[in-house]
Design an enzyme around this catalytic site. Structure first.
Site, PDB file in Angstrom:
ATOM      1  N   MET A  54       0.922  -1.218  -0.106  1.00  0.00           N
ATOM      2  CA  MET A  54       0.033  -0.013   0.252  1.00  0.00           C
ATOM      3  C   MET A  54       0.843   1.252  -0.019  1.00  0.00           C
ATOM      4  O   MET A  54       0.490   2.348   0.464  1.00  0.00           O
ATOM      5  CB  MET A  54      -1.019   0.011   1.352  1.00  0.00           C
ATOM      6  N   ALA A  91       4.023   3.805   1.059  1.00  0.00           N
ATOM      7  CA  ALA A  91       4.872   4.135   2.206  1.00  0.00           C
ATOM      8  C   ALA A  91       5.994   3.150   2.363  1.00  0.00           C
ATOM      9  O   ALA A  91       5.943   2.782   3.744  1.00  0.00           O
ATOM     10  CB  ALA A  91       3.978   4.479   3.395  1.00  0.00           C
ATOM     11  N   LEU A  92       6.705   2.727   1.624  1.00  0.00           N
ATOM     12  CA  LEU A  92       7.727   1.820   1.700  1.00  0.00           C
ATOM     13  C   LEU A  92       8.635   1.960   2.760  1.00  0.00           C
ATOM     14  O   LEU A  92       9.404   3.132   2.890  1.00  0.00           O
ATOM     15  CB  LEU A  92       8.219   1.164   0.302  1.00  0.00           C
ATOM     16  N   HIS A  93       9.429   0.859   3.196  1.00  0.00           N
ATOM     17  CA  HIS A  93      10.441   0.785   4.149  1.00  0.00           C
ATOM     18  C   HIS A  93      11.143  -0.372   3.897  1.00  0.00           C
ATOM     19  O   HIS A  93      10.808  -1.366   2.955  1.00  0.00           O
ATOM     20  CB  HIS A  93       9.948   0.786   5.277  1.00  0.00           C
ATOM     21  N   HIS A 122       9.578  -3.701   3.314  1.00  0.00           N
ATOM     22  CA  HIS A 122       9.049  -3.886   1.595  1.00  0.00           C
ATOM     23  C   HIS A 122      10.312  -4.340   0.868  1.00  0.00           C
ATOM     24  O   HIS A 122      10.216  -5.265   0.040  1.00  0.00           O
ATOM     25  CB  HIS A 122       8.445  -2.752   1.307  1.00  0.00           C
ATOM     26  N   GLY A 172       4.973  -9.890   3.960  1.00  0.00           N
ATOM     27  CA  GLY A 172       5.591  -9.902   5.137  1.00  0.00           C
ATOM     28  C   GLY A 172       5.001 -10.622   6.229  1.00  0.00           C
ATOM     29  O   GLY A 172       3.640 -10.488   6.403  1.00  0.00           O
ATOM     30  N   LYS A 212       4.970  -9.832   9.251  1.00  0.00           N
ATOM     31  CA  LYS A 212       4.661  -8.871  10.388  1.00  0.00           C
ATOM     32  C   LYS A 212       3.224  -9.030  10.263  1.00  0.00           C
ATOM     33  O   LYS A 212       2.457  -9.013  11.371  1.00  0.00           O
ATOM     34  CB  LYS A 212       5.033  -7.508   9.764  1.00  0.00           C
ATOM     35  N   GLN A 259      -2.939 -11.734   8.038  1.00  0.00           N
ATOM     36  CA  GLN A 259      -3.265 -11.676   6.722  1.00  0.00           C
ATOM     37  C   GLN A 259      -2.681 -12.704   5.965  1.00  0.00           C
ATOM     38  O   GLN A 259      -3.115 -13.434   4.810  1.00  0.00           O
ATOM     39  CB  GLN A 259      -2.534 -10.410   6.350  1.00  0.00           C
TER      40      GLN A 259
HETATM   41  O1  PAF Z   1      -0.403  -6.036   3.700  1.00  0.00           O
HETATM   42  C1  PAF Z   1      -0.436  -4.659   2.781  1.00  0.00           C
HETATM   43  O2  PAF Z   1       0.002  -3.825   2.788  1.00  0.00           O
HETATM   44  C2  PAF Z   1      -1.853  -4.891   2.328  1.00  0.00           C
HETATM   45  O3  PAF Z   1      -2.847  -5.472   3.298  1.00  0.00           O
HETATM   46  C3  PAF Z   1      -2.016  -5.491   1.154  1.00  0.00           C
HETATM   47  C4  PAF Z   1      -1.665  -7.153   1.171  1.00  0.00           C
HETATM   48  C5  PAF Z   1      -1.219  -4.735   0.114  1.00  0.00           C
HETATM   49  C6  PAF Z   1      -3.493  -5.566   0.480  1.00  0.00           C
HETATM   50  O4  PAF Z   1      -3.864  -4.183   0.233  1.00  0.00           O
END
Ligand code: PAF
Length: 283
Positions: free
Chosen positions: A30, A32-34, A37, A147, A149, A153
């Protein structure tokens, strides 16, 4: 690196790659990468010929509009990071591109999606399944990287992949932590320096609970973690659940399962920011 914003341009690019016999890795994000990611992308780059990173702030998985509103948006910096770690393509569509019509599909995989985050964020995992199933359909990856984390999910997505009979490998990747032990998260940028320092107590307590658990019951350990974190000024536990690592159902005895994980959500600071983490007691 290609920046693609439409589904048709993404499909066209990937059809050409596949026609040339190339394998495809997908890293859904989504933005805002760090560094967390970056570690997923590096792994995908190692294991696939082409790595596509999706950067899409998915509105359907936010049950709290304020959370969506304040979520950091940093596409330019994200692209610079992705170029640096060797991604071949970024897919950054608009909301209208992904949801030309409201998505009315429902996904239900209890208990994985009904406990913990599922109970406290109603509709969250339905939204995650909506977007991830769409991304899997657009990209048709050989492998998709998530991830650990977001431990819950991954369990939900595994159930969805099995349910839909999708032919791809889900690759869970280890949590990347700051030097203090705090799990890296896009939400950490919303913490003040002081809150960041305090938040380190979450993982420190989870680590200490491994020793505590050796001489105490599941329920005593669960309560000890909650009490220890709540004793830190600025932290408040929303839930701490000790669960089977696959079904995510609560366990009551340490010998009940071969894979036991503690999953926690803590409010930090006055805004407050919601932080999640987990630890394996048995694996
Ligand atoms: O883990 C995330 O950043 C989100 O839940 C994902 C898997 C990109 C789905 O929007």
């Amino acid at each position: 690196m290609k920046l693609l914003t439409t589904i048709s341009s993404l499909r066209e690019y990937l059809d050409a790659q596949r026609a040339a016999g190339k394998t495809v890795g997908l890293v859904p994000t989504m933005g805002a990468l760090h560094e967390g990611h970056a570690s997923l992308v590096r792994r995908s780059v190692e294991e696939n010929d082409v790595t596509v990173v999706s950067v899409f702030l998915n509105p359907t998985q936010f049950n709290d509009p304020k959370d969506l509103e304040r979520y950091p948006r940093t596409l330019e910096a994200d692209c610079a990071l992705l170029e640096g770690v060797g991604a071949q393509a970024v897919f950054a569509p608009s909301v209208a591109e992904v949801y030309p019509e409201p998505d009315t599909r429902t996904f239900s995989y209890p208990p994985t999606d009904s406990v913990m985050e599922g109970a406290y964020r109603p509709g969250h995992f339905n939204g995650v399944c909506q977007i991830v199933s769409k991304l899997f359909d657009y990209v048709r990856p050989d492998r998709a990287y998530f991830g650990e984390k977001d431990f819950q999910q991954i369990a939900v997505i595994r159930r969805m992949v099995a349910d839909l009979g999708l032919q791809l490998q889900i690759v869970p990747c280890p949590v990347i932590r700051e030097a203090s032990g705090l799990a890296m998260s896009s939400r950490n940028t919303l913490l003040t320096d002081e809150e960041r320092t305090i938040a380190a107590a979450i993982y420190q307590t989870l680590r200490s609970s491994l020793e505590y658990a050796a001489a105490h019951s599941v329920e005593q350990t669960r309560q000890w973690v909650i009490d220890t974190i709540n004793a830190v000024d600025g932290l408040e536990v929303q839930y701490y659940s000790i669960v089977d690592g696959e079904s995510l159902a609560d366990v009551t005895l340490w010998d009940e399962s071969a894979h036991i994980v503690g999953c926690i959500t803590v409010f930090c600071g006055s805004k407050p920011i919601r932080l999640i983490d987990h630890i394996a007691y048995k694996r």
